[in-house]
Design an enzyme around this catalytic site. Structure first.
Site, short mmCIF file in Angstrom:
data_model
loop_
_atom_site.label_atom_id
_atom_site.label_comp_id
_atom_site.label_asym_id
_atom_site.label_seq_id
_atom_site.Cartn_x
_atom_site.Cartn_y
_atom_site.Cartn_z
N LYS A 18 0.98 -0.85 -0.21
CA LYS A 18 0.32 -0.14 0.13
C LYS A 18 0.78 1.49 0.20
O LYS A 18 0.49 1.66 -1.00
CB LYS A 18 -1.07 -0.04 1.53
CG LYS A 18 -1.64 -1.15 1.46
CD LYS A 18 -2.61 -1.21 3.02
CE LYS A 18 -1.80 -0.83 3.89
NZ LYS A 18 -1.23 -2.29 4.52
N ARG A 33 -9.19 1.35 8.72
CA ARG A 33 -9.01 -0.35 8.84
C ARG A 33 -10.16 -1.13 9.74
O ARG A 33 -9.43 -2.26 9.67
CB ARG A 33 -7.60 0.08 9.61
CG ARG A 33 -6.30 -0.60 9.00
CD ARG A 33 -4.58 -0.84 10.31
NE ARG A 33 -3.93 -1.03 9.68
CZ ARG A 33 -2.70 -0.44 9.07
NH1 ARG A 33 -3.03 0.95 9.06
NH2 ARG A 33 -2.18 -1.40 8.87
N ARG A 38 11.72 -5.76 4.53
CA ARG A 38 11.00 -4.17 4.09
C ARG A 38 12.05 -3.68 5.22
O ARG A 38 12.69 -3.88 6.40
CB ARG A 38 9.69 -4.33 4.70
CG ARG A 38 9.71 -3.02 5.22
CD ARG A 38 7.89 -2.12 4.96
NE ARG A 38 7.41 -2.43 6.33
CZ ARG A 38 6.44 -2.38 6.69
NH1 ARG A 38 5.46 -1.78 5.38
NH2 ARG A 38 5.70 -3.03 7.17
N ARG A 77 11.86 -2.06 11.36
CA ARG A 77 11.08 -1.44 12.13
C ARG A 77 10.71 -3.47 13.18
O ARG A 77 10.31 -4.10 13.01
CB ARG A 77 9.58 -1.41 11.98
CG ARG A 77 9.24 0.34 11.06
CD ARG A 77 7.93 0.22 10.31
NE ARG A 77 7.29 -0.57 10.42
CZ ARG A 77 5.51 -0.16 9.54
NH1 ARG A 77 5.72 0.33 8.29
NH2 ARG A 77 4.64 -0.84 10.04
N ARG A 90 -0.42 -9.22 13.27
CA ARG A 90 -1.09 -8.04 12.55
C ARG A 90 -1.91 -8.88 11.09
O ARG A 90 -2.84 -8.03 10.97
CB ARG A 90 -0.02 -7.14 11.70
CG ARG A 90 0.87 -6.43 12.99
CD ARG A 90 2.47 -5.83 12.81
NE ARG A 90 2.02 -4.70 11.60
CZ ARG A 90 2.90 -4.48 11.22
NH1 ARG A 90 3.84 -4.55 11.08
NH2 ARG A 90 2.72 -3.51 9.60
P1 ADP Z 1 2.26 -1.53 3.39
O1 ADP Z 1 2.38 -0.15 3.12
O2 ADP Z 1 1.39 -2.49 2.59
O3 ADP Z 1 2.46 -2.33 4.62
P2 ADP Z 1 4.75 -1.40 2.04
O4 ADP Z 1 4.85 -0.75 0.71
O5 ADP Z 1 5.87 -0.79 3.28
O6 ADP Z 1 3.55 -2.09 2.31
O7 ADP Z 1 5.55 -3.07 1.26
C1 ADP Z 1 6.18 -4.17 2.09
C2 ADP Z 1 7.29 -4.33 1.56
O8 ADP Z 1 7.46 -5.20 0.25
C3 ADP Z 1 8.63 -3.19 1.57
O9 ADP Z 1 9.83 -3.91 2.53
C4 ADP Z 1 7.82 -2.98 -0.25
O10 ADP Z 1 9.40 -2.59 -0.25
C5 ADP Z 1 7.77 -4.52 -0.70
N1 ADP Z 1 7.21 -4.47 -2.04
C6 ADP Z 1 5.94 -3.58 -2.24
N2 ADP Z 1 5.32 -4.25 -3.40
C7 ADP Z 1 6.11 -4.91 -3.51
C8 ADP Z 1 5.91 -5.39 -5.29
N3 ADP Z 1 5.00 -5.08 -5.60
N4 ADP Z 1 6.67 -7.26 -4.58
C9 ADP Z 1 8.16 -7.17 -3.81
N5 ADP Z 1 8.10 -6.06 -2.80
C10 ADP Z 1 7.41 -5.63 -2.56
P1 ADP Z 2 1.72 -1.35 7.54
O1 ADP Z 2 1.82 -0.55 6.57
O2 ADP Z 2 2.90 -2.57 7.53
O3 ADP Z 2 0.04 -1.94 7.44
P2 ADP Z 2 0.99 0.40 9.02
O4 ADP Z 2 1.87 1.65 9.24
O5 ADP Z 2 0.24 1.16 8.22
O6 ADP Z 2 1.67 -0.66 8.20
O7 ADP Z 2 0.90 0.66 10.61
C1 ADP Z 2 1.23 0.14 11.82
C2 ADP Z 2 0.67 0.45 12.87
O8 ADP Z 2 0.14 1.28 13.44
C3 ADP Z 2 -0.55 -0.34 12.82
O9 ADP Z 2 0.07 -2.31 13.07
C4 ADP Z 2 -1.34 0.15 13.92
O10 ADP Z 2 -0.75 -0.46 15.49
C5 ADP Z 2 -1.18 1.14 14.14
N1 ADP Z 2 -2.16 1.03 13.03
C6 ADP Z 2 -1.95 2.16 11.47
N2 ADP Z 2 -2.96 2.82 10.97
C7 ADP Z 2 -3.78 2.52 11.84
C8 ADP Z 2 -5.14 2.79 11.95
N3 ADP Z 2 -5.92 3.09 10.46
N4 ADP Z 2 -6.39 1.91 12.76
C9 ADP Z 2 -5.27 1.78 13.82
N5 ADP Z 2 -4.43 1.24 13.98
C10 ADP Z 2 -3.40 2.63 13.18
#
Ligand code: ADP
Ligand code: ADP
Ligand code: ZN
Length: 215
Positions: A13, A88, A127, A160, A171
């Site tokens: 995302k 979420r 990541r 992280r 998660r």
């Molecule tokens: P989210 O915001 O949904 O948690 P991220 O954008 O941070 O996800 O991506 C999670 C991890 O996967 C990061 O290390 C990112 O560089 C990697 N990643 C994101 N998109 C892809 C993809 N299409 N193929 C492989 N790795 C990806």
């Molecule tokens: P990822 O991109 O890997 O899903 P985020 O950076 O979006 O992780 O979120 C990290 C953490 O921050 C979540 O696991 C949660 O604890 C908190 N968080 C982020 N967005 C929300 C939300 N909309 N509602 C509740 N908790 C949130």
């Protein structure tokens, strides 16, 4: 254009939201980034959020909803935005729908980046995040130019705490219980768009542009 990114933790995302924000010149709003900035700055909000985040749980709606609604009322949001990590929960989605309706508007598209759980753990363990500018990398799939250094701002990258495998599993459970129902919520609202998130990053982005009907 007002967009929501849906998908499991690690689905990509944030990666896609950054590209969308750049292409359409709209702010990228990540609730996770806002919480992490508050933790770094040791604010009261940050202190409250940290214990939940460290356990892989969601920060309570009472804290999260107000924070996000304040953000989208800021001046730079007038021309739209891409929300990454919000909503979420169903109450978060309902609050957003209501607030937007009061402003005479609504979400244009909710984009679900679909990635099966099996792929998630390897994405998360590889990541690396920049806590300064919010950029994310992957040791294998998207490495920075210099090992462990952010391309954009030069800060050191970190794994992280909540990306360790034990917390990732928690998660994912939380995602399936509390966030996945939003797919149906936005389907019923008529704004859901699905993309295959298992493709490489550029192909995922092209799929998104296609469903947005921009090119
Ligand atoms: P989210 O915001 O949904 O948690 P991220 O954008 O941070 O996800 O991506 C999670 C991890 O996967 C990061 O290390 C990112 O560089 C990697 N990643 C994101 N998109 C892809 C993809 N299409 N193929 C492989 N790795 C990806
Ligand atoms: P990822 O991109 O890997 O899903 P985020 O950076 O979006 O992780 O979120 C990290 C953490 O921050 C979540 O696991 C949660 O604890 C908190 N968080 C982020 N967005 C929300 C939300 N909309 N509602 C509740 N908790 C949130
Ligand atoms: Zn950076």
């Amino acid at each position: 254009m007002k967009l929501i990114m849906l998908g499991a933790p690690g689905a990509g995302k944030g990666t896609q939201a950054k590209k969308i924000a750049e292409k359409y010149q709209i702010p990228h709003i990540s609730t996770g980034d806002i919480f992490r900035a508050n933790i770094k700055g040791q604010t009261e909000l940050g202190m409250k959020a940290k214990s939940f985040m460290d356990q892989g749980m969601l920060v309570p709606d009472e804290i999260t909803i107000g924070m996000l609604l304040d953000r989208i009322h800021e001046a730079d949001c007038a021309g739209g935005y891409v929300l990454d990590g919000f909503p979420r929960t169903i109450p978060q989605a309902e609050s957003l729908t209501k607030a937007l309706a009061e402003m005479g508007t609504g979400i244009d598209y909710a984009i679900n980046v679909d990635v099966p759980d099996d792929n998630i753990v390897s994405r998360m363990s590889g990541r690396r995040a920049c806590l300064n500018c919010g950029a994310t990398y992957h040791v294998a799939f998207n490495p920075p130019k210099t090992e462990n250094v952010c391309n954009t701002c030069g800060q050191s990258l970190v794994l992280r705490d909540d990306d360790k495998p034990e917390t990732v599993k928690k998660r994912l459970d939380v995602y399936h219980q509390q966030t996945q129902p939003l797919i149906d919520y936005y389907k019923k609202a008529g704004v859901l768009k699905e993309v295959d998130g298992t493709q490489n990053m550029e192909d995922v982005f092209q799929s998104i542009i296609k469903v947005l009907g921009a090119e």
